[in-house]
Motif scaffolding. Structure first.
Motif, PDB file in Angstrom:
ATOM      1  N   GLY A  58      -9.171   5.856   2.132  1.00  0.00           N
ATOM      2  CA  GLY A  58      -9.552   4.719   2.946  1.00  0.00           C
ATOM      3  C   GLY A  58      -8.522   3.608   2.912  1.00  0.00           C
ATOM      4  O   GLY A  58      -8.283   2.939   3.883  1.00  0.00           O
ATOM      5  N   ARG A  59      -7.892   3.408   1.798  1.00  0.00           N
ATOM      6  CA  ARG A  59      -6.790   2.457   1.655  1.00  0.00           C
ATOM      7  C   ARG A  59      -6.003   2.852   0.406  1.00  0.00           C
ATOM      8  O   ARG A  59      -6.524   3.523  -0.473  1.00  0.00           O
ATOM      9  CB  ARG A  59      -7.275   1.023   1.566  1.00  0.00           C
ATOM     10  N   PRO A  60      -4.771   2.420   0.321  1.00  0.00           N
ATOM     11  CA  PRO A  60      -3.969   2.810  -0.843  1.00  0.00           C
ATOM     12  C   PRO A  60      -4.567   2.271  -2.140  1.00  0.00           C
ATOM     13  O   PRO A  60      -5.107   1.181  -2.180  1.00  0.00           O
ATOM     14  CB  PRO A  60      -2.610   2.169  -0.576  1.00  0.00           C
ATOM     15  N   THR A  61      -4.472   3.068  -3.184  1.00  0.00           N
ATOM     16  CA  THR A  61      -4.958   2.633  -4.482  1.00  0.00           C
ATOM     17  C   THR A  61      -3.789   2.117  -5.301  1.00  0.00           C
ATOM     18  O   THR A  61      -2.653   2.450  -5.063  1.00  0.00           O
ATOM     19  CB  THR A  61      -5.619   3.810  -5.229  1.00  0.00           C
ATOM     20  N   GLY A  62      -4.064   1.283  -6.268  1.00  0.00           N
ATOM     21  CA  GLY A  62      -3.005   0.756  -7.119  1.00  0.00           C
ATOM     22  C   GLY A  62      -2.981  -0.748  -7.117  1.00  0.00           C
ATOM     23  O   GLY A  62      -3.887  -1.410  -6.635  1.00  0.00           O
ATOM     24  N   LYS A  63      -1.939  -1.287  -7.706  1.00  0.00           N
ATOM     25  CA  LYS A  63      -1.808  -2.729  -7.798  1.00  0.00           C
ATOM     26  C   LYS A  63      -1.447  -3.314  -6.447  1.00  0.00           C
ATOM     27  O   LYS A  63      -1.093  -2.609  -5.512  1.00  0.00           O
ATOM     28  CB  LYS A  63      -0.752  -3.083  -8.829  1.00  0.00           C
ATOM     29  N   ASN A  64      -1.533  -4.616  -6.359  1.00  0.00           N
ATOM     30  CA  ASN A  64      -1.309  -5.298  -5.093  1.00  0.00           C
ATOM     31  C   ASN A  64       0.106  -5.073  -4.560  1.00  0.00           C
ATOM     32  O   ASN A  64       0.296  -4.814  -3.378  1.00  0.00           O
ATOM     33  CB  ASN A  64      -1.593  -6.786  -5.261  1.00  0.00           C
ATOM     34  N   TRP A  65       1.110  -5.158  -5.423  1.00  0.00           N
ATOM     35  CA  TRP A  65       2.484  -4.972  -4.952  1.00  0.00           C
ATOM     36  C   TRP A  65       2.739  -3.524  -4.565  1.00  0.00           C
ATOM     37  O   TRP A  65       3.518  -3.237  -3.667  1.00  0.00           O
ATOM     38  CB  TRP A  65       3.496  -5.453  -5.989  1.00  0.00           C
ATOM     39  N   GLU A  66       2.059  -2.592  -5.225  1.00  0.00           N
ATOM     40  CA  GLU A  66       2.209  -1.178  -4.850  1.00  0.00           C
ATOM     41  C   GLU A  66       1.617  -0.927  -3.472  1.00  0.00           C
ATOM     42  O   GLU A  66       2.195  -0.192  -2.669  1.00  0.00           O
ATOM     43  CB  GLU A  66       1.531  -0.285  -5.878  1.00  0.00           C
ATOM     44  N   MET A  67       0.470  -1.532  -3.186  1.00  0.00           N
ATOM     45  CA  MET A  67      -0.138  -1.374  -1.868  1.00  0.00           C
ATOM     46  C   MET A  67       0.745  -1.988  -0.793  1.00  0.00           C
ATOM     47  O   MET A  67       0.900  -1.428   0.286  1.00  0.00           O
ATOM     48  CB  MET A  67      -1.534  -2.013  -1.847  1.00  0.00           C
ATOM     49  N   THR A  68       1.352  -3.127  -1.096  1.00  0.00           N
ATOM     50  CA  THR A  68       2.236  -3.774  -0.138  1.00  0.00           C
ATOM     51  C   THR A  68       3.457  -2.900   0.137  1.00  0.00           C
ATOM     52  O   THR A  68       3.854  -2.727   1.298  1.00  0.00           O
ATOM     53  CB  THR A  68       2.678  -5.148  -0.663  1.00  0.00           C
ATOM     54  N   CYS A  69       4.042  -2.336  -0.905  1.00  0.00           N
ATOM     55  CA  CYS A  69       5.208  -1.462  -0.728  1.00  0.00           C
ATOM     56  C   CYS A  69       4.849  -0.201   0.045  1.00  0.00           C
ATOM     57  O   CYS A  69       5.613   0.243   0.905  1.00  0.00           O
ATOM     58  CB  CYS A  69       5.814  -1.103  -2.076  1.00  0.00           C
ATOM     59  N   MET A  70       3.688   0.378  -0.243  1.00  0.00           N
ATOM     60  CA  MET A  70       3.261   1.568   0.487  1.00  0.00           C
ATOM     61  C   MET A  70       3.030   1.251   1.957  1.00  0.00           C
ATOM     62  O   MET A  70       3.419   2.015   2.840  1.00  0.00           O
ATOM     63  CB  MET A  70       1.982   2.144  -0.121  1.00  0.00           C
ATOM     64  N   GLY A  71       2.405   0.119   2.234  1.00  0.00           N
ATOM     65  CA  GLY A  71       2.161  -0.267   3.623  1.00  0.00           C
ATOM     66  C   GLY A  71       3.452  -0.524   4.367  1.00  0.00           C
ATOM     67  O   GLY A  71       3.629  -0.075   5.507  1.00  0.00           O
ATOM     68  N   LEU A  72       4.371  -1.228   3.740  1.00  0.00           N
ATOM     69  CA  LEU A  72       5.661  -1.517   4.367  1.00  0.00           C
ATOM     70  C   LEU A  72       6.468  -0.241   4.567  1.00  0.00           C
ATOM     71  O   LEU A  72       7.089  -0.045   5.615  1.00  0.00           O
ATOM     72  CB  LEU A  72       6.445  -2.518   3.514  1.00  0.00           C
TER      73      LEU A  72
END
Length: 100
Positions: free
Chosen positions: A14-28
């Protein structure tokens, strides 16, 4: 590989799991991979017309987005202020943006 992993993670969880910066990097990374994929569509004659049209209209699209974003933010703040205490979908700014 980034495109496949990111898309699969979003579809499965449903959305990336992990820390906030990891989610940001995955989204980018996913965004950049999809944008990079658009470059290969120019080799197809049908998509070349579409890509040329998008390139020529990019200034107008950005101008439209810049004029619409403040209105969206204004509605989000208004909805969060009015309905935030009683409706769960308006409890936070992010949830309000998603609801609108």
């Amino acid at each position: 590989q980034v495109l496949v992993c990111n898309s699969a993670s979003v579809i499965i969880y449903g959305r990336p799991t992990g820390k906030n910066w990891e989610m940001t990097c995955m989204g980018l990374g996913g965004l950049l991979a999809w944008v990079n994929l658009l470059r290969y569509l120019e080799f197809s004659p049908r998509f070349y017309v579409l890509m040329t049209t998008i390139e020529r209209s990019m200034q107008d699209i950005l101008r439209f987005m810049i004029s619409c974003v403040p209105v969206l933010i204004g509605f989000a703040v208004m909805g969060m202020t009015i309905f935030g205490s009683s409706v769960g979908e308006f409890a936070s700014f992010q949830a309000t943006i998603e609801t609108l």
